[in-house]
Design a protein around this motif. Structure first.
Motif, PDB file in Angstrom:
ATOM      1  N   GLN A 105      35.227  15.011  65.574  1.00 33.47           N
ATOM      2  CA  GLN A 105      34.342  14.167  66.384  1.00 33.47           C
ATOM      3  C   GLN A 105      32.945  14.104  65.769  1.00 33.47           C
ATOM      4  N   TYR A 106      32.487  15.193  65.194  1.00 33.27           N
ATOM      5  CA  TYR A 106      31.173  15.214  64.546  1.00 33.27           C
ATOM      6  C   TYR A 106      31.170  14.350  63.284  1.00 33.27           C
ATOM      7  N   LEU A 107      32.280  14.377  62.550  1.00 33.10           N
ATOM      8  CA  LEU A 107      32.360  13.591  61.319  1.00 33.10           C
ATOM      9  C   LEU A 107      32.222  12.095  61.600  1.00 33.10           C
ATOM     10  N   THR A 108      32.923  11.614  62.616  1.00 37.23           N
ATOM     11  CA  THR A 108      32.893  10.181  62.910  1.00 37.23           C
ATOM     12  C   THR A 108      31.789   9.810  63.889  1.00 37.23           C
ATOM     13  N   GLY A 109      31.150  10.818  64.489  1.00 42.59           N
ATOM     14  CA  GLY A 109      30.048  10.570  65.415  1.00 42.59           C
ATOM     15  C   GLY A 109      28.719  10.689  64.707  1.00 42.59           C
ATOM     16  N   SER A 110      28.157  11.875  64.710  1.00 45.20           N
ATOM     17  CA  SER A 110      26.819  12.088  64.146  1.00 45.20           C
ATOM     18  C   SER A 110      26.732  11.749  62.663  1.00 45.20           C
ATOM     19  N   LEU A 111      27.786  12.031  61.889  1.00 42.46           N
ATOM     20  CA  LEU A 111      27.750  11.761  60.448  1.00 42.46           C
ATOM     21  C   LEU A 111      28.224  10.361  60.095  1.00 42.46           C
ATOM     22  N   ALA A 112      28.762   9.649  61.077  1.00 43.13           N
ATOM     23  CA  ALA A 112      29.144   8.232  60.932  1.00 43.13           C
ATOM     24  C   ALA A 112      30.144   7.982  59.808  1.00 43.13           C
ATOM     25  N   LEU A 113      31.074   8.908  59.591  1.00 43.43           N
ATOM     26  CA  LEU A 113      32.145   8.661  58.628  1.00 43.43           C
ATOM     27  C   LEU A 113      33.132   7.664  59.224  1.00 43.43           C
ATOM     28  N   THR A 114      33.793   6.917  58.349  1.00 43.27           N
ATOM     29  CA  THR A 114      34.828   6.001  58.809  1.00 43.27           C
ATOM     30  C   THR A 114      36.100   6.792  59.127  1.00 43.27           C
ATOM     31  N   GLU A 115      37.035   6.145  59.800  1.00 43.92           N
ATOM     32  CA  GLU A 115      38.324   6.780  60.080  1.00 43.92           C
ATOM     33  C   GLU A 115      39.049   7.143  58.784  1.00 43.92           C
ATOM     34  N   GLN A 116      38.920   6.272  57.772  1.00 43.72           N
ATOM     35  CA  GLN A 116      39.549   6.553  56.480  1.00 43.72           C
ATOM     36  C   GLN A 116      38.935   7.784  55.834  1.00 43.72           C
ATOM     37  N   GLN A 117      37.619   7.912  55.884  1.00 45.55           N
ATOM     38  CA  GLN A 117      36.951   9.088  55.323  1.00 45.55           C
ATOM     39  C   GLN A 117      37.339  10.352  56.083  1.00 45.55           C
TER      40      GLN A 117
END
Length: 212
Positions: A115-127
């Protein structure tokens, strides 16, 4: 005993397996990690477990978090069937295998990390998917090599131990995330062997009352 957990939590899955292996009855109390912003963040659950994680075991007036600590508590109170060998070196090896999973592999694909990766760090689902598969592959590559020196039918010889209890939920995660498991024949063999046992099968996420 009461077990606060979530159907797809690897850590709660471990404790369910241990309880089943020891044939202990328990009340399964779901804590949904996604609904309502995550029920683990509620005031009532935070009072029970300030880390806002599952599982938590309540045994009378005693409560305990951390899946491996819970399982070792059960091992002390209900020593049969044993989940750890008696000999000190063998016991340490089994604990090391369990910790390879619980400390080095599992945390990197845990829900709050993703959740942190795609939330605060704004990574894509692919990343995010690349992150998951990278760390699973790294962890399983090392674990497969370790099993080459220890495995029989199970992770450590021919008896179910704490190592198997940790491995099976992690394989469930790996399959859910689409990891290619073909490079890991020993892990696959142990996984197949464990799932033949009722204690593992009944603990599976899809068999839990809160499964969705």
């Amino acid at each position: 005993m009461k077990l606060y957990g979530y159907w797809r939590s690897s850590a709660a899955y471990r404790v369910r397996i241990a309880l089943n292996l020891k044939q202990l009855s328990f009340e399964n109390l779901p804590v949904h990690l996604v609904k309502n912003g995550g029920e683990q963040h509620s005031d009532s659950y935070k009072a029970l477990n300030p880390a806002e994680l599952v599982p938590t075991l309540v045994d009378g007036d005693f409560s305990l978090n951390q899946s491996l600590a819970i399982i070792e508590y059960l091992e002390e109170i209900y020593p049969q069937p044993a989940l750890l060998p008696l000999e000190a070196g063998a016991k340490a090896q089994v604990r090391a295998l369990a910790l390879d999973i619980a400390c080095d592999i599992h945390p990197l694909n845990n829900l709050r990390i993703l959740q942190y990766l795609t939330g605060s760090l704004a990574l894509t689902e692919q990343q995010k998917q690349q992150w998951i598969l990278h760390w699973l592959h790294c962890g399983f590559t090392a674990f497969e090599q370790r099993l080459s020196a220890s495995a029989g039918h199970f992770c450590f010889g021919d008896t179910v131990t704490l190592a198997d209890i940790c491995l099976i939920p992690q394989v469930y995660n790996a399959l859910r995330f689409g990891l290619d498991m073909s490079p890991f024949p020993t892990i696959n063999a142990v996984h197949h062997q464990c799932l033949q046992l009722a204690a593992f099968a009944l603990a599976a996420p899809e068999h839990q009352p809160d499964a969705q």
